[in-house]
Design an enzyme around this catalytic site. Structure first.
Site, PDB file in Angstrom:
ATOM      1  N   ASP A  40       0.855  -1.176   0.000  1.00  0.00           N
ATOM      2  CA  ASP A  40       0.000   0.000   0.000  1.00  0.00           C
ATOM      3  C   ASP A  40       0.897   1.233   0.000  1.00  0.00           C
ATOM      4  OD1 ASP A  40      -2.546   1.297   0.114  1.00  0.00           O
ATOM      5  OD2 ASP A  40      -2.179   1.751   2.237  1.00  0.00           O
ATOM      6  N   ASP A 118      -1.957  12.457  -2.596  1.00  0.00           N
ATOM      7  CA  ASP A 118      -1.971  13.916  -2.591  1.00  0.00           C
ATOM      8  C   ASP A 118      -2.057  14.417  -4.033  1.00  0.00           C
ATOM      9  OD1 ASP A 118      -1.427  16.661  -2.349  1.00  0.00           O
ATOM     10  OD2 ASP A 118      -0.214  16.324  -0.555  1.00  0.00           O
ATOM     11  N   LYS A 122      -1.449  22.212  -8.494  1.00  0.00           N
ATOM     12  CA  LYS A 122      -0.780  23.117  -9.430  1.00  0.00           C
ATOM     13  C   LYS A 122       0.110  22.352 -10.414  1.00  0.00           C
ATOM     14  CE  LYS A 122      -0.732  26.892  -6.065  1.00  0.00           C
ATOM     15  NZ  LYS A 122       0.101  27.815  -5.250  1.00  0.00           N
ATOM     16  N   ASP A 154     -10.548  10.717  -5.267  1.00  0.00           N
ATOM     17  CA  ASP A 154     -11.766  11.515  -5.362  1.00  0.00           C
ATOM     18  C   ASP A 154     -11.552  12.741  -6.236  1.00  0.00           C
ATOM     19  OD1 ASP A 154     -10.009  12.591  -3.551  1.00  0.00           O
ATOM     20  OD2 ASP A 154     -11.503  13.098  -2.032  1.00  0.00           O
TER      21      ASP A 154
END
Length: 212
Positions: A40, A118, A122, A154
């Protein structure tokens, strides 16, 4: 379980995260070092793998996380539960995977999950995103033929970018029709996934399989 406080965002390109990790001594890490391994990437607080390790005792589980306090905390929880098929490592996967796995028992790595990484929104921070072409190449080297990679986010553009990078590598093929998976194929959901679904927001999921 009390939570330690850590920064949500860590720049993997910072100098402090460039130190290579030594190879693991798999005989010391796991009770059954040759059991199939689930990796993971970005394990965060490790609760997903804690649950998976309980449900699938015949598998080994390895969580990699760049925020060291979370790794210390997760390994403490593992020890309190007496799980001998679970381990967490503090590292930057984008420069340490090959070193870490150089001692890996042959044909061990069978499943990889990369969940809600994450997004680094930008464009100038795109190199900070975890799924880089180099990482895909290294995973292709260590995964068994027929090994599985499960991706979810998501954030749609992050999910699309991850899928593109695996689809563009000749060792991987996407499973299904190319549409996003409606359901998580694993028996455990991350806290982020549960929270996203409870808010009525979409989760973008995809499965890839290694061809060689």
């Amino acid at each position: 379980m009390a939570f330690v406080r850590v920064r949500q965002h860590v720049n993997p390109l910072a100098q402090k995260y460039q130190t290579l990790i030594d190879p693991l001594d798999w005989e010391k890490v796991y009770a059954k070092p040759k059991a199939p391994l689930h990796l993971d990437i970005g394990a965060a607080r490790g609760r997903f793998l804690l649950s998976m390790a309980k449900i699938e005792p015949d598998w080994n589980f390895l969580g990699l996380e760049i925020r060291e306090p979370l790794v210390v905390e997760a390994n403490k929880w593992r020890d309190e539960l007496g799980l001998t098929n679970l381990h967490y490592v503090f590292c930057n996967v984008n420069n340490s995977l090959r070193s870490l796995f150089s001692s890996l028992p042959k044909a061990s790595l069978q499943r990889v999950t990369i969940q809600f990484p994450d997004p680094w929104f930008k464009n100038r921070h795109a190199k900070r995103r975890v799924v880089q072409p180099e990482l895909v190449t290294e995973l292709a080297e260590f995964l068994i033929p027929g090994g599985i990679v499960f991706l979810q986010s998501d954030i749609e553009f992050v999910a699309l970018e991850m899928c593109d990078r695996f689809a563009n590598h000749p060792a991987f093929q996407r499973l299904g029709t190319g549409e996003w998976l409606a359901q998580n194929p694993l028996p455990v959901s991350t806290e982020r996934e549960i929270g996203t679904i409870n808010k009525g927001e979409p989760v973008y999921r995809a499965l890839f399989e290694t061809l060689r």
